[in-house]
Design an enzyme around this catalytic site. Structure first.
Site, PDB file in Angstrom:
ATOM      1  CB  CYS A 104      -0.969  -0.049   1.182  1.00 41.30           C
ATOM      2  SG  CYS A 104      -2.287   1.180   1.145  1.00 41.30           S
ATOM      3  CG  HIS A 124      -2.872   3.108  -2.255  1.00 40.55           C
ATOM      4  ND1 HIS A 124      -3.398   4.312  -2.653  1.00 40.55           N
ATOM      5  CD2 HIS A 124      -3.921   2.343  -1.888  1.00 40.55           C
ATOM      6  CE1 HIS A 124      -4.706   4.280  -2.525  1.00 40.55           C
ATOM      7  NE2 HIS A 124      -5.048   3.091  -2.063  1.00 40.55           N
TER       8      HIS A 124
END
Length: 185
Positions: A104, A124
């Site tokens: 992420c 991410h």
């Protein structure tokens, strides 16, 4: 000898990204220890879900670990990136060729600490510029030597499976996927 992984947990971490890795690694019969950087065993995730870690960062013998994982989430990623123990461990592990994995927003911590120079990595969406020195790859999971990166909560199973595969090349990933009722294609 069985491989042992650590996963740093900070207040504000994305619960699914951290706990999915723990679940998959343990299902694969590998050892993983959850490590709180908060000074207490209880961590509060980014969605206000409390959970208890196995140990505290100051109580770990990092020489006994073969890899370290950083879950993302906000402000968990910022908390990991500000922690001196996290920074020193990821740098040491990367230099020693041990696994360093992040998902992420957490690959930004690797980038900010110079661990992605000349590597391929993912993160991410919106954090690409934080992958300092890396070639950003649009993929669920990217493995480049001892560095594994992934995009986010929706790729947490893929990330966990890649960690298992990396730590135990003999692991029956298809059996593990079947037990999860995870798409086999």
């Amino acid at each position: 000898m069985s491989k042992k992984i650590g996963i740093f947990m900070a207040d504000g971490c994305e619960e699914i990204e951290g706990l999915t890795v723990v679940d998959l690694v343990r299902r694969a019969k590998l050892e993983i220890v959850t490590i709180s950087i908060t000074g207490k065993n209880q961590v509060i995730g980014s969605h206000q879900i409390p959970f208890i870690t196995d140990t505290l960062a100051g109580q770990v013998n990092y020489d006994e670990l073969d890899g370290i994982v950083l879950p993302g989430g906000m402000p968990g990623t910022l908390n990991l990136g500000a922690d001196d123990t996290v920074k020193s461990v990821i740098k040491k592990f990367a230099a020693e060729g041990k696994l360093v994995a992040a998902i992420c927003a957490a690959p930004s911590v690797l980038g900010e600490n110079g661990l992605l120079q000349g590597k391929r990595a993912t993160c991410h969406p919106g954090f690409e510029e934080k992958l300092l020195g890396a070639e950003w790859i649009e993929s669920n999971v990217v493995t480049d030597q001892n560095i594994i990166t992934s995009c986010g909560m929706g790729t947490a199973i893929d990330f966990g499976l890649e960690i298992v595969r990396y730590m135990d090349p003999e692991a029956d990933i298809e059996h593990l996927k079947g037990a999860l009722v995870y798409p086999l294609s």
